[in-house]
Design a protein around this motif. Structure first.
Motif, PDB file in Angstrom:
ATOM      1  N   VAL A  97       0.851  -1.104   0.039  1.00  0.00           N
ATOM      2  CA  VAL A  97       0.022   0.017   0.053  1.00  0.00           C
ATOM      3  C   VAL A  97       0.863   1.354  -0.049  1.00  0.00           C
ATOM      4  O   VAL A  97       2.014   1.312   0.727  1.00  0.00           O
ATOM      5  CB  VAL A  97      -0.886  -0.125   1.209  1.00  0.00           C
ATOM      6  CG1 VAL A  97      -1.869   1.222   1.143  1.00  0.00           C
ATOM      7  CG2 VAL A  97      -1.727  -1.239   1.253  1.00  0.00           C
ATOM      8  N   THR A  98       0.475   2.292  -0.743  1.00  0.00           N
ATOM      9  CA  THR A  98       1.116   3.633  -0.676  1.00  0.00           C
ATOM     10  C   THR A  98       0.219   4.608  -0.898  1.00  0.00           C
ATOM     11  O   THR A  98      -1.125   4.422  -1.381  1.00  0.00           O
ATOM     12  CB  THR A  98       1.939   3.537  -1.956  1.00  0.00           C
ATOM     13  OG1 THR A  98       1.054   3.487  -3.376  1.00  0.00           O
ATOM     14  CG2 THR A  98       3.199   2.807  -2.059  1.00  0.00           C
ATOM     15  N   VAL A  99       0.210   5.503   0.207  1.00  0.00           N
ATOM     16  CA  VAL A  99      -0.465   6.397   0.386  1.00  0.00           C
ATOM     17  C   VAL A  99      -0.171   7.959   0.024  1.00  0.00           C
ATOM     18  O   VAL A  99       0.985   8.402   0.234  1.00  0.00           O
ATOM     19  CB  VAL A  99      -1.000   6.666   1.797  1.00  0.00           C
ATOM     20  CG1 VAL A  99      -1.955   7.484   2.468  1.00  0.00           C
ATOM     21  CG2 VAL A  99      -1.342   5.203   2.394  1.00  0.00           C
ATOM     22  N   GLY A 100      -0.890   8.942  -0.464  1.00  0.00           N
ATOM     23  CA  GLY A 100      -0.750  10.285  -0.818  1.00  0.00           C
ATOM     24  C   GLY A 100      -0.947  11.030   0.494  1.00  0.00           C
ATOM     25  O   GLY A 100      -1.938  11.873   0.564  1.00  0.00           O
ATOM     26  N   TYR A 101      -0.031  10.745   1.516  1.00  0.00           N
ATOM     27  CA  TYR A 101      -0.333  11.193   2.931  1.00  0.00           C
ATOM     28  C   TYR A 101      -0.048  12.817   2.849  1.00  0.00           C
ATOM     29  O   TYR A 101       0.451  13.386   1.979  1.00  0.00           O
ATOM     30  CB  TYR A 101       0.588  10.859   3.842  1.00  0.00           C
ATOM     31  CG  TYR A 101       1.973  11.053   3.619  1.00  0.00           C
ATOM     32  CD1 TYR A 101       2.606  12.185   4.018  1.00  0.00           C
ATOM     33  CD2 TYR A 101       2.843   9.857   3.053  1.00  0.00           C
ATOM     34  CE1 TYR A 101       4.008  12.421   3.920  1.00  0.00           C
ATOM     35  CE2 TYR A 101       4.296  10.084   2.647  1.00  0.00           C
ATOM     36  CZ  TYR A 101       4.681  11.519   3.263  1.00  0.00           C
ATOM     37  OH  TYR A 101       6.214  11.514   3.133  1.00  0.00           O
ATOM     38  N   HIS A 102      -0.786  13.623   3.866  1.00  0.00           N
ATOM     39  CA  HIS A 102      -0.816  14.959   4.127  1.00  0.00           C
ATOM     40  C   HIS A 102       0.984  15.504   4.108  1.00  0.00           C
ATOM     41  O   HIS A 102       1.468  14.919   4.610  1.00  0.00           O
ATOM     42  CB  HIS A 102      -1.335  15.483   5.588  1.00  0.00           C
ATOM     43  CG  HIS A 102      -1.645  16.687   5.689  1.00  0.00           C
ATOM     44  ND1 HIS A 102      -0.593  17.385   6.029  1.00  0.00           N
ATOM     45  CD2 HIS A 102      -2.718  17.540   5.331  1.00  0.00           C
ATOM     46  CE1 HIS A 102      -1.152  18.631   6.133  1.00  0.00           C
ATOM     47  NE2 HIS A 102      -2.202  18.812   5.723  1.00  0.00           N
TER      48      HIS A 102
END
Length: 402
Positions: A97-102
């Motif tokens: 999983v990869t997340v476009g985090y804040h």
């Protein structure tokens, strides 16, 4: 609703629909969900996006989940991450999983808009003796026409980043917890007892913040060159201007990223308080409940961002809390392949680093009962305030600062 990747030859394969009831995962899926609230500053949040890649090996048994978190400027759709690293992690049997985090794109926002500080034009007219309109483009054009190659650093621009800013740890970590909870609610098939995080630089710091916020949820952390505490000038580099620049048709223009954090007026709701810094300090005694977690940690002896002695302090805190395997990389360890230097990030091969860490780790450890299942209440005292995260069995959570 999920959206799906497109490709030429692999289009049909990638667009197989995810059906949680049938539990038939696609090779790759992308989701956009509601982001957790900005509980510290109350700034509105944009939707949160993430991607899942599944092993396509025909084996239906639950597989371990792995979050990869990149550092500042991280793009989960970048050529290296999406084209090389994630496929390698998936090939090792991990749902990745990869997340476009804040804050991840604060430094790489495409087509950014620039403004100037109040009084900028008056100061420029006074210093230059030239009457210019209140238009940055006109000033640059004037410099270019007169053969001036640099706008003086004291006249740096401010890059606007919308509602994004450098939270430095808290919102980035909560974003990953939001994604984890969303995957459970959707019925994504993964082994909830084997959840790992792999991070580098600021992404490694977020991995360790996750361990602080949800110590029962993760079974192993692999971190490379994590930050140890918040750097105020990273949270708002208006306090340390002239670090970035761009070329405006032959004229160098310096700029800083806009940030809401302020330290001039303690009554300002955006004032950076000691409590804000303390929750972001990994060296505090905030790891109760993390017993049994394996942490594989790497750091360079000559790290210019996070001095080795600061990392040693963190390791000393962790030794009695987790199963720690720490490596301080010295010049003797530099082999030109896995470790290329002893500075920040080690210029390491992330693929090689992950494989090396997994060799050290052996089997992915198993831990039963995440913080949601336990309905945990994380209470982390920080100076005169207490940070709390309340988890519920329906996979919701609420973060607050009291």
């Amino acid at each position: 609703m999920p959206t799906y990747a497109r490709g030429s030859r692999r289009k049909a394969r990638r667009q197989r629909l995810f059906n949680s009831e049938a539990a038939m995962p696609a090779l790759e899926q992308h989701f956009t969900i509601k982001a957790p609230p900005d509980f510290e500053l109350g700034i509105p949040r944009e939707p949160l996006s993430y991607s899942i890649c599944f092993p396509d090996d025909g084996n239906s048994s639950p597989k371990p989940l792995l979050f990869f978190i990149g550092g500042f400027g991280f793009r989960r759709d970048g050529d290296y991450v999406a084209g090389k690293l994630v496929p390698h992690l998936v090939s090792k049997g991990f749902i990745t999983v990869t997340v476009g985090y804040h804050g991840s794109l604060v430094r790489t926002t495409r087509d950014p808009s620039f403004t100037v500080r109040p009084g900028w034009f008056d100061d420029f007219r006074r210093v230059s003796g030239v009457d210019v309109p209140d238009d940055p483009g006109a000033v640059i054009a004037l410099l270019r026409a007169n053969g001036v190659s640099e706008l003086p650093p004291e006249f740096s621009f401010v890059k606007q980043c919308g509602t994004d800013y450098e939270s430095f740890g808290t919102l980035g970590a909560l974003d990953h917890l939001q994604v984890y909870a969303d995957m459970v609610r959707r019925g994504v098939p993964f082994d909830r007892n084997r959840v790992m995080v792999f991070g580098t630089s600021h992404g490694a710091y977020l991995a360790m913040m996750l361990l602080k916020f949800a110590p029962h949820t993760f079974s192993a952390i692999i971190e490379n060159s994590c930050w140890v505490h918040a750097i105020e000038t990273e949270m708002n580099n208006l306090w340390q201007p002239h670090r970035h620049h761009f070329d405006a048709g032959g004229v160098r223009v310096y700029y800083s990223n806009f940030s809401p954090w302020t330290r001039e007026d303690s009554s300002d709701p955006h004032f950076l308080k000691p409590e804000h810094l303390e929750i972001r300090d990994l060296r505090k005694n905030h790891y109760q409940g993390a017993s049994g977690v394996s942490v594989i940690s790497y750091h360079g002896v000559d790290d210019q961002m996070i001095p080795a002695q600061e990392k040693q302090t963190l390791w000393n805190v962790l030794r009695n809390k987790v199963n720690l395997r720490a490596t301080m990389v010295t010049q003797d360890d530099v082999d030109g392949r896995l470790f290329k230097n002893t500075r920040h990030g080690l210029d390491a091969s992330l693929i090689g680093l992950f494989d090396h860490a997994m060799t050290c780790l052996g089997e992915v450890p198993s831990r039963v009962g995440d913080d949601f299942q336990r309905a945990s209440l994380r209470s982390l005292p920080c100076g005169t305030a207490t940070y709390e995260i309340e988890y519920s069995t329906d996979y919701g959570f609420n973060a607050s600062m009291r």
